[in-house]
Design a protein around this motif. Structure first.
Motif, PDB file in Angstrom:
ATOM      1  N   ASN A 100       0.818  -1.236  -0.061  1.00  0.00           N
ATOM      2  CA  ASN A 100       0.013  -0.082  -0.008  1.00  0.00           C
ATOM      3  C   ASN A 100       0.899   1.193  -0.014  1.00  0.00           C
ATOM      4  O   ASN A 100       0.573   2.209   0.839  1.00  0.00           O
ATOM      5  N   VAL A 101       1.943   1.242  -0.924  1.00  0.00           N
ATOM      6  CA  VAL A 101       2.885   2.550  -1.051  1.00  0.00           C
ATOM      7  C   VAL A 101       2.110   3.656  -1.460  1.00  0.00           C
ATOM      8  O   VAL A 101       1.450   3.387  -2.810  1.00  0.00           O
ATOM      9  N   VAL A 102       2.109   4.697  -1.242  1.00  0.00           N
ATOM     10  CA  VAL A 102       1.834   5.932  -1.880  1.00  0.00           C
ATOM     11  C   VAL A 102       3.131   6.760  -2.378  1.00  0.00           C
ATOM     12  O   VAL A 102       3.724   7.349  -1.563  1.00  0.00           O
ATOM     13  N   ASN A 120       7.907   7.881   6.274  1.00  0.00           N
ATOM     14  CA  ASN A 120       6.920   8.822   5.265  1.00  0.00           C
ATOM     15  C   ASN A 120       6.906   8.548   3.981  1.00  0.00           C
ATOM     16  O   ASN A 120       6.345   9.243   2.945  1.00  0.00           O
ATOM     17  N   GLY A 121       7.647   7.536   3.318  1.00  0.00           N
ATOM     18  CA  GLY A 121       7.490   6.902   1.872  1.00  0.00           C
ATOM     19  C   GLY A 121       8.307   7.953   1.159  1.00  0.00           C
ATOM     20  O   GLY A 121       9.153   8.730   1.706  1.00  0.00           O
ATOM     21  N   GLY A 122       8.119   8.224  -0.263  1.00  0.00           N
ATOM     22  CA  GLY A 122       8.802   9.123  -1.211  1.00  0.00           C
ATOM     23  C   GLY A 122      10.069   8.090  -1.586  1.00  0.00           C
ATOM     24  O   GLY A 122      10.194   7.096  -1.591  1.00  0.00           O
ATOM     25  N   GLY A 123      10.877   8.914  -2.193  1.00  0.00           N
ATOM     26  CA  GLY A 123      12.234   8.308  -2.997  1.00  0.00           C
ATOM     27  C   GLY A 123      11.796   7.333  -4.031  1.00  0.00           C
ATOM     28  O   GLY A 123      10.788   7.581  -4.776  1.00  0.00           O
ATOM     29  N   TYR A 124      12.487   6.285  -4.214  1.00  0.00           N
ATOM     30  CA  TYR A 124      12.315   5.436  -5.463  1.00  0.00           C
ATOM     31  C   TYR A 124      11.080   4.367  -5.136  1.00  0.00           C
ATOM     32  O   TYR A 124      11.391   3.823  -3.861  1.00  0.00           O
ATOM     33  N   ASP A 182      13.258   2.573  -2.145  1.00  0.00           N
ATOM     34  CA  ASP A 182      14.443   2.718  -1.653  1.00  0.00           C
ATOM     35  C   ASP A 182      14.591   4.210  -1.474  1.00  0.00           C
ATOM     36  O   ASP A 182      13.898   5.148  -2.323  1.00  0.00           O
ATOM     37  N   ASP A 183      15.876   4.766  -0.956  1.00  0.00           N
ATOM     38  CA  ASP A 183      16.025   6.290  -0.866  1.00  0.00           C
ATOM     39  C   ASP A 183      16.266   6.644  -2.146  1.00  0.00           C
ATOM     40  O   ASP A 183      17.070   5.818  -3.139  1.00  0.00           O
ATOM     41  N   GLY A 184      15.926   7.741  -2.831  1.00  0.00           N
ATOM     42  CA  GLY A 184      16.191   8.313  -4.121  1.00  0.00           C
ATOM     43  C   GLY A 184      16.442   9.861  -4.056  1.00  0.00           C
ATOM     44  O   GLY A 184      16.361  10.535  -3.191  1.00  0.00           O
ATOM     45  N   LEU A 185      17.077  10.373  -5.397  1.00  0.00           N
ATOM     46  CA  LEU A 185      17.471  11.756  -5.235  1.00  0.00           C
ATOM     47  C   LEU A 185      16.760  12.369  -6.394  1.00  0.00           C
ATOM     48  O   LEU A 185      16.496  11.534  -7.262  1.00  0.00           O
ATOM     49  N   THR A 186      16.616  13.662  -6.563  1.00  0.00           N
ATOM     50  CA  THR A 186      15.811  14.180  -7.572  1.00  0.00           C
ATOM     51  C   THR A 186      16.994  14.830  -8.546  1.00  0.00           C
ATOM     52  O   THR A 186      17.940  14.704  -8.239  1.00  0.00           O
TER      53      THR A 186
END
Length: 314
Positions: free
Chosen positions: A188-190, A264-268, A281-285
């Motif tokens: 259930n990832v947003v 908090n979600g976000g990233g890749y 996973d963690d991601g960069l913009t």
């Protein structure tokens, strides 16, 4: 200190700290050097040409490789570069199905999950890998790579040593600058979309860069890397990974995705459309990456030109 990390360092130091031409050919191309060709007393024709194609410095002159092994490498090169009616000899290529060291024979292909076309996941046992592989998966995350070449590379590394774990293989990838991800499975990832930001450093086209610009750029770089998601820079490999090595430790990166991501979600996020599981996973913009490599926008009067940092100045 993490025990898994200590053990990974031992395997890393033992296996490839002095990586030579043969081991590079093995992991990157699937070269097998365990057959014994006719003994040669002189360097075979084509050795210099083969080394040029494989990208080794000085055309292989500095490589301590026997003439017998050079003969095998030249055969391997000719098979790779030859026409389709001249296949690689089965004894020197690990992708040949009749090779006794073939990845199809020794490689555990059940380790690999491909949720989307451009992602290969060497899955943790609690996601989809067999339970008997659990001893090899000594981390709470899984290795993910985005190309078939990188997937074969990882599989060959796993196969090369019975003591390999996710952590020790990740050490190898970091040392070689191979891009990968440390994935966790989530339900259930947003996905959180961050607005795109342009590079905020502007200079006139006639501007002369100084060491102050370099210092300012490195300070901005550190502000990105010092955040929890900054660990993703080291995982990117290439120039971004090399810059990140100046600030981040391998041990901190191999602890897995950040608390910020897990909370908090976000990233890749991959496989977002799946009903049961997505990989995160963690991601960069793009903005983060532009800052890390020291990008500036030059005002030409007609348009903006993006340039990278000039680096440290004397």
């Amino acid at each position: 200190m993490n025990t898994d990390t200590d053990e990974a360092s031992k395997i890393h130091d033992y296996d490839w700290d002095t990586a030579d031409l043969i081991s590079n050919l093995r992991y990157s191309y699937g070269f097998v050097a365990f057959v014994v060709p006719k003994k040669e007393d002189k360097t075979p024709e084509g050795w210099k040409h083969a080394c040029q194609h494989f990208g080794f410095r000085k055309d292989g002159a500095e490589q301590f490789v026997s003439n017998t092994d050079r003969q095998l490498i030249c055969q391997f090169h000719d098979g790779l570069m030859g026409s389709t009616d001249r296949p690689l000899p089965q004894d020197i290529h690990d992708l040949h199905p009749q090779n006794y060291l073939s990845l199809q024979v020794l490689g555990n292909l059940s380790l690999i999950h491909r949720p989307i076309p451009n992602l290969f996941v060497f899955a943790h046992h609690d996601i989809c890998a067999p339970q008997e592989e659990s001893d090899r998966m000594s981390a709470d995350w899984s290795i993910g790579v985005e190309t078939p070449e990188a997937a074969l590379y990882v599989l060959r590394v796993f196969q090369s040593h019975p003591g390999h774990t996710v952590v020790s293989v990740a050490h190898r990838l970091l040392s070689k600058g191979v891009q990968f991800r440390t994935l966790v499975g989530r339900k259930n990832v947003v996905q959180v979309h961050q607005p795109y930001k342009e590079v905020t450093f502007y200079r006139k086209v006639s501007y002369k860069f100084t060491n102050d610009d370099y210092e300012s750029s490195m300070l901005a770089c550190w502000q990105i890397l010092d955040q929890q998601r900054g660990r993703a820079a080291l995982l990117m490999g290439g120039i971004v990974g090399r810059i990140a090595k100046e600030y981040l430790s391998t041990e901190s990166v191999l602890q897995g995705p950040s608390v910020e991501l897990l909370r908090n979600g976000g990233g890749y996020v991959a496989n977002l459309e799946a009903k049961l599981l997505a990989y995160c996973d963690d991601g960069l913009t793009e903005h983060d990456i532009a800052i890390i490599i020291g990008s500036y926008s030059l005002m030409t009067g007609r348009s903006q030109v993006l340039v990278s940092s000039p680096g440290g100045m004397e």
